[in-house]
Design a protein around this motif. Structure first.
Motif, PDB file in Angstrom:
ATOM      1  N   LEU A  63       0.832  -1.199   0.000  1.00  0.00           N
ATOM      2  CA  LEU A  63       0.000   0.000   0.000  1.00  0.00           C
ATOM      3  C   LEU A  63       0.873   1.258   0.000  1.00  0.00           C
ATOM      4  O   LEU A  63       0.619   2.207  -0.744  1.00  0.00           O
ATOM      5  N   GLU A  64       1.920   1.239   0.822  1.00  0.00           N
ATOM      6  CA  GLU A  64       2.816   2.400   0.872  1.00  0.00           C
ATOM      7  C   GLU A  64       3.513   2.590  -0.468  1.00  0.00           C
ATOM      8  O   GLU A  64       3.673   3.728  -0.934  1.00  0.00           O
ATOM      9  N   GLU A  66       3.671   5.512  -5.644  1.00  0.00           N
ATOM     10  CA  GLU A  66       3.476   5.547  -7.089  1.00  0.00           C
ATOM     11  C   GLU A  66       2.386   6.547  -7.464  1.00  0.00           C
ATOM     12  O   GLU A  66       2.528   7.296  -8.434  1.00  0.00           O
ATOM     13  N   VAL A  67       1.297   6.559  -6.687  1.00  0.00           N
ATOM     14  CA  VAL A  67       0.210   7.507  -6.949  1.00  0.00           C
ATOM     15  C   VAL A  67       0.720   8.943  -6.801  1.00  0.00           C
ATOM     16  O   VAL A  67       0.413   9.818  -7.621  1.00  0.00           O
ATOM     17  N   GLU A  68       1.506   9.173  -5.758  1.00  0.00           N
ATOM     18  CA  GLU A  68       2.064  10.507  -5.533  1.00  0.00           C
ATOM     19  C   GLU A  68       2.942  10.920  -6.713  1.00  0.00           C
ATOM     20  O   GLU A  68       2.857  12.055  -7.195  1.00  0.00           O
ATOM     21  N   GLN A  69       3.790   9.971  -7.189  1.00  0.00           N
ATOM     22  CA  GLN A  69       4.664  10.254  -8.326  1.00  0.00           C
ATOM     23  C   GLN A  69       3.834  10.543  -9.575  1.00  0.00           C
ATOM     24  O   GLN A  69       4.132  11.468 -10.326  1.00  0.00           O
ATOM     25  N   LEU A  70       2.773   9.760  -9.779  1.00  0.00           N
ATOM     26  CA  LEU A  70       1.915   9.980 -10.936  1.00  0.00           C
ATOM     27  C   LEU A  70       1.209  11.331 -10.850  1.00  0.00           C
ATOM     28  O   LEU A  70       1.039  12.026 -11.861  1.00  0.00           O
ATOM     29  N   GLN A  71       0.799  11.719  -9.637  1.00  0.00           N
ATOM     30  CA  GLN A  71       0.171  13.029  -9.467  1.00  0.00           C
ATOM     31  C   GLN A  71       1.159  14.140  -9.799  1.00  0.00           C
ATOM     32  O   GLN A  71       0.811  15.124 -10.460  1.00  0.00           O
ATOM     33  N   MET A  72       2.411  13.968  -9.341  1.00  0.00           N
ATOM     34  CA  MET A  72       3.439  14.968  -9.655  1.00  0.00           C
ATOM     35  C   MET A  72       3.665  15.021 -11.171  1.00  0.00           C
ATOM     36  O   MET A  72       3.793  16.110 -11.741  1.00  0.00           O
ATOM     37  N   ASP A  73       3.721  13.837 -11.810  1.00  0.00           N
ATOM     38  CA  ASP A  73       3.897  13.793 -13.258  1.00  0.00           C
ATOM     39  C   ASP A  73       2.740  14.497 -13.958  1.00  0.00           C
ATOM     40  O   ASP A  73       2.948  15.231 -14.925  1.00  0.00           O
ATOM     41  N   CYS A  74       1.514  14.283 -13.459  1.00  0.00           N
ATOM     42  CA  CYS A  74       0.341  14.942 -14.044  1.00  0.00           C
ATOM     43  C   CYS A  74       0.436  16.455 -13.888  1.00  0.00           C
ATOM     44  O   CYS A  74       0.128  17.199 -14.826  1.00  0.00           O
TER      45      CYS A  74
END
Length: 189
Positions: free
Chosen positions: A79-80, A85-93
């Motif tokens: 989960l962590e 990964e979600v945080e990185q994808l949000q930054m990429d977005c």
């Protein structure tokens, strides 16, 4: 004396029988006591066997809980990782959105610049067309003058007048071609 010995013997025997009866009674009590202790011990052994079975069940439950805990830890770790990964994808977005906005702004600026250049070109074309019209009018006037000169030449008027007119015609023609060249250069830019 014999009777005394016999009394003594009977006394001894009586004491022996009494003693044996006491011993028998003591032994019976001891046997009962030992039987009770054996019953208590058997009950304790049964209770301990029950506790042992219960402990085995508790050990199994503990092992299951340990396995569940290990699984929960693995899930938490995953989960962590996924949150990272979600945080990185949000930054990429966010970065992609910013880049897209920058491209849109640049396109808008280029559009404005293109519109400005188109407007400048339209003005230059209008100016060139106006100059071309003026030059065409001047050329038409010059052509009229040339015909008038030819007529005058054919009628025999003075040669100096004709030279002046031809000179004026050449100047007008040069001005026309010069204006035409300026308009062509303006259109190319």
């Amino acid at each position: 004396m014999l009777s005394r010995v016999s009394d003594q013997r009977e006394n001894i025997e009586a004491k022996s029988v009494g003693h044996l009866q006491k011993l028998n009674s003591g032994l019976e009590n001891k046997i009962i006591e030992l039987q009770q202790k054996l019953d208590v011990s058997n009950a304790e052994v049964s209770r301990l066997h029950g506790q042992e079975r219960e402990m085995d069940q508790l050990k199994m439950q503990l092992m299951e809980r340990d396995m569940e805990r290990a699984h929960a830890i693995a899930l938490r770790t995953r989960l962590e990782e996924m949150e990272g990964e979600v945080e990185q994808l949000q930054m990429d977005c966010i970065i992609k959105d910013e880049e897209r906005e920058a491209v849109v702004k640049k396109m808008e600026l280029l559009q404005l610049e293109a519109e400005k250049r188109a407007a400048d070109a339209a003005r230059a074309i209008a100016d060139a067309e106006e100059r071309a019209a003026e030059a065409a009018a001047a050329l038409a006037d010059a052509e009229k003058d040339r015909r008038a000169l030819e007529k005058a030449l054919n009628s025999g008027r003075g040669m100096s007048t004709i030279r002046l007119i031809l000179y004026a015609y050449e100047r007008i023609t040069a001005a026309f071609w010069s204006a035409l060249d300026v308009n062509t250069v303006a259109l190319q830019n």
